[in-house]
Design an enzyme around this catalytic site. Structure first.
Site, PDB file in Angstrom:
ATOM      1  N   HIS A 272      -0.387   3.848  -1.984  1.00 10.55           N
ATOM      2  CA  HIS A 272       0.925   4.321  -2.427  1.00 10.55           C
ATOM      3  C   HIS A 272       1.704   4.803  -1.226  1.00 10.55           C
ATOM      4  CE1 HIS A 272       3.973   6.472  -4.706  1.00 10.55           C
ATOM      5  NE2 HIS A 272       3.601   5.716  -5.719  1.00 10.55           N
TER       6      HIS A 272
ATOM      7  N   ASP B  64      -0.956   2.148 -11.606  1.00  8.47           N
ATOM      8  CA  ASP B  64      -1.079   0.807 -12.181  1.00  8.47           C
ATOM      9  C   ASP B  64      -2.522   0.373 -12.392  1.00  8.47           C
ATOM     10  OD1 ASP B  64       1.674   0.313 -12.401  1.00  8.47           O
ATOM     11  OD2 ASP B  64       1.778   0.000 -10.252  1.00  8.47           O
TER      12      ASP B  64
HETATM   13  N1  COA Z   1      -5.108  -3.072  -0.564  1.00 11.20           N
HETATM   14  C1  COA Z   1      -5.602  -3.197   0.673  1.00 11.20           C
HETATM   15  N2  COA Z   1      -5.105  -2.570   1.719  1.00 11.20           N
HETATM   16  C2  COA Z   1      -4.035  -1.798   1.533  1.00 11.20           C
HETATM   17  C3  COA Z   1      -3.452  -1.607   0.259  1.00 11.20           C
HETATM   18  C4  COA Z   1      -4.050  -2.291  -0.805  1.00 11.20           C
HETATM   19  N3  COA Z   1      -3.566  -2.150  -2.037  1.00 11.20           N
HETATM   20  N4  COA Z   1      -2.422  -0.757   0.367  1.00 11.20           N
HETATM   21  C5  COA Z   1      -2.329  -0.408   1.648  1.00 11.20           C
HETATM   22  N5  COA Z   1      -3.308  -1.051   2.347  1.00 11.20           N
HETATM   23  C6  COA Z   1      -3.570  -0.932   3.758  1.00 11.20           C
HETATM   24  C7  COA Z   1      -2.526  -1.656   4.588  1.00 11.20           C
HETATM   25  O1  COA Z   1      -2.861  -3.014   4.771  1.00 11.20           O
HETATM   26  C8  COA Z   1      -2.562  -0.856   5.840  1.00 11.20           C
HETATM   27  O2  COA Z   1      -3.755  -1.199   6.523  1.00 11.20           O
HETATM   28  P1  COA Z   1      -3.800  -1.306   8.111  1.00 11.20           P
HETATM   29  O3  COA Z   1      -3.483   0.096   8.606  1.00 11.20           O
HETATM   30  O4  COA Z   1      -5.188  -1.748   8.381  1.00 11.20           O
HETATM   31  O5  COA Z   1      -2.755  -2.315   8.468  1.00 11.20           O
HETATM   32  C9  COA Z   1      -2.761   0.571   5.355  1.00 11.20           C
HETATM   33  O6  COA Z   1      -3.460   0.457   4.115  1.00 11.20           O
HETATM   34  C10 COA Z   1      -1.445   1.328   5.150  1.00 11.20           C
HETATM   35  O7  COA Z   1      -0.689   0.636   4.168  1.00 11.20           O
HETATM   36  P2  COA Z   1       0.876   0.402   4.192  1.00 11.20           P
HETATM   37  O8  COA Z   1       1.135  -1.008   3.712  1.00 11.20           O
HETATM   38  O9  COA Z   1       1.470   0.807   5.480  1.00 11.20           O
HETATM   39  O10 COA Z   1       1.343   1.409   3.114  1.00 11.20           O
HETATM   40  P3  COA Z   1       2.759   1.384   2.442  1.00 11.20           P
HETATM   41  O11 COA Z   1       3.127   2.799   2.251  1.00 11.20           O
HETATM   42  O12 COA Z   1       3.730   0.515   3.141  1.00 11.20           O
HETATM   43  O13 COA Z   1       2.421   0.626   1.083  1.00 11.20           O
HETATM   44  C11 COA Z   1       2.180   0.019  -1.099  1.00 11.20           C
HETATM   45  C12 COA Z   1       2.413   1.173  -0.154  1.00 11.20           C
HETATM   46  C13 COA Z   1       2.187   0.553  -2.529  1.00 11.20           C
HETATM   47  C14 COA Z   1       3.303  -1.029  -0.938  1.00 11.20           C
HETATM   48  C15 COA Z   1       0.827  -0.644  -0.767  1.00 11.20           C
HETATM   49  O14 COA Z   1      -0.187   0.324  -0.849  1.00 11.20           O
HETATM   50  C16 COA Z   1       0.537  -1.819  -1.661  1.00 11.20           C
HETATM   51  O15 COA Z   1       1.020  -2.930  -1.410  1.00 11.20           O
HETATM   52  N6  COA Z   1      -0.278  -1.604  -2.751  1.00 11.20           N
HETATM   53  C17 COA Z   1      -0.557  -2.674  -3.681  1.00 11.20           C
HETATM   54  C18 COA Z   1       0.579  -2.824  -4.651  1.00 11.20           C
HETATM   55  C19 COA Z   1       0.619  -1.725  -5.673  1.00 11.20           C
HETATM   56  O16 COA Z   1      -0.389  -1.365  -6.255  1.00 11.20           O
HETATM   57  N7  COA Z   1       1.832  -1.207  -5.913  1.00 11.20           N
HETATM   58  C20 COA Z   1       2.056  -0.171  -6.914  1.00 11.20           C
HETATM   59  C21 COA Z   1       2.541   1.071  -6.279  1.00 11.20           C
HETATM   60  S1  COA Z   1       2.641   2.370  -7.488  1.00 11.20           S
END
Ligand code: COA
Length: 372
Positions: free
Chosen positions: A258, A309
């Site tokens: 998140h 979710d």
């Molecule tokens: N699965 C695997 N790895 C994940 C992940 C996931 N669901 N969410 C984050 N990560 C990893 C990223 O790849 C990153 O890894 P790295 O440091 O090795 O590159 C690290 O965790 C940090 O993630 P980041 O993408 O920078 O976090 P963010 O704040 O931009 O992303 C979300 C937040 C929600 C977009 C992201 O966690 C995601 O895409 N989750 C899946 C979609 C989801 O469930 N969305 C509902 C949100 S309520």
């Protein structure tokens, strides 16, 4: 010019003020913790709290229920359009179009006052569930079923979809999921709605835009994608290998992580508890077991906790809901939060217009067409 600050995705940027909810110290809506609201309240009380700034007393709640009941009439031309929209259209696109079309029949369409926006928010809260259920039934060769008066939105949603009376356990599960999805500070769809109305556009435009933003799999669309994860894993024995493999390939596991909750999403905690109860009632303990293994491995590998979710997708599966309605159900609930934000934005409006860091070419000479 002031110092230029740039944060990709606006991460960590305070982009405005709100009195509606905060994620600081665990999620709370207007000062009430999400746990308290989910355990003790109903969605209608929460919608009132968001829109009118305080919990309703018994009379105010009765009046709200009556207004929602009266407003659940969807104009026939809209039901006709819902019938005619091509088959392959997603339920999210139907809701986005419906929220735009409903404006044409709304008596307050050109009134941007607080009172009119409260009335419009209530109407959308009442009308969109009818649209969602009607389209689902029509797409499955069945005639729409209209809501019954005197029933909660959660109960009517299930009733309109399945044309049978849901159990108290199912109503409670649906109600809690609506409460948990109702509001979440400056998330992408809410921010989109605020940007739209900050131009002094109208509430229906703001909500149509918000639905478009919510549809994406990085936001509301994630609850549907969680089902793909559960289906791909298939059974508990596959879970560990599947998750480790997906993470090694740098794939994102939907339902985890998140932008704001780095230590865990408080909304997921109570919903997981409810999921466990409903799994027992409906014979889905295997799926609960598999989900627990996936959670454990994602935590071991990435230290990522589940977001709302993750349990929501299972809860909806146990309620017998079709996957294509998971994100639309999120819409039905979030209309309350979006409505509150539209009103708050307009109460103290300032056009939202940030700057961009330019990465394009330096100034260059115009070239006549023949020289290009
Ligand atoms: N699965 C695997 N790895 C994940 C992940 C996931 N669901 N969410 C984050 N990560 C990893 C990223 O790849 C990153 O890894 P790295 O440091 O090795 O590159 C690290 O965790 C940090 O993630 P980041 O993408 O920078 O976090 P963010 O704040 O931009 O992303 C979300 C937040 C929600 C977009 C992201 O966690 C995601 O895409 N989750 C899946 C979609 C989801 O469930 N969305 C509902 C949100 S309520």
């Amino acid at each position: 010019m002031a110092e230029e600050i740039y944060s990709p995705g606006l991460e960590g940027v305070i982009a405005g003020e709100t009195a509606i909810s905060t994620v600081t110290g665990g999620l709370s809506y207007r000062g009430y913790s999400i746990e308290d609201l989910a355990r003790n309240g109903t969605f209608e009380e929460v919608a009132y709290l968001l829109l009118y700034c305080d919990l309703p007393n018994a009379q105010q709640l009765d009046q709200l229920r009556k207004r929602l009941s009266d407003a659940a009439q969807v104009p026939q031309p809209i039901l006709n359009a819902v019938r005619d929209i091509p088959r392959g259209s997603s339920a999210m696109d139907i809701l986005r179009s419906a929220s735009s079309m409903l404006a044409h029949w709304d008596p307050d369409v050109n009134d941007n006052s607080r009172e009119a926006n409260l009335r419009k928010s209530e109407r959308l809260l009442a009308q969109l569930p009818v649209v969602m259920a009607a389209r689902y039934r029509l797409a499955n060769g069945k005639e729409p079923v209209m809501p019954k008066t005197g029933r909660s939105l959660a109960e009517n949603c299930l009733y309109m979809l399945f044309e049978s009376d849901p159990t108290p356990g199912h109503i409670k599960a649906m109600d809690v999921s609506l409460i948990l999805y109702a509001e979440h500070e400056f998330n992408a769809s809410t921010f989109a709605a605020r940007v739209i109305v900050s131009t002094l556009s109208d509430l229906h435009s703001g909500i149509a835009g918000a639905i478009g933003a919510l549809k994406g799999p990085l936001h509301g669309g994630a609850n549907e994608k969680v089902t793909d994860v559960l289906r791909s894993v298939g059974k508990k024995e596959n879970a560990e290998k599947w998750v480790r493999g997906a993470l090694a390939r740098k794939e994102k596991i939907m339902g985890f992580g998140h932008r704001v909750y780095k230590d865990g999403d408080p909304r997921a905690v109570y919903l997981k508890e409810l999921c466990g109860q409903l799994a027992k009632e409906t014979g889905h303990e295997d799926l609960e077991g598999m989900a627990a293994v996936i959670e454990r491995i994602v935590w071991e590998e990435k230290k990522l906790p589940p977001n709302l979710d993750w349990p929501s997708a299972r809860l909806y599966e146990y309620l017998g809901l079709p996957v294509e309605l998971y994100t639309p159900l999120f819409v039905l609930s979030r209309v309350s939060g979006w409505g509150a934000h539209v009103i708050e934005q307009l109460d103290n409006n300032r056009l939202i217009r940030p700057r961009a860091r330019y990465t394009g070419p330096q100034r260059r000479e115009w070239k006549p067409l023949a020289q290009r």
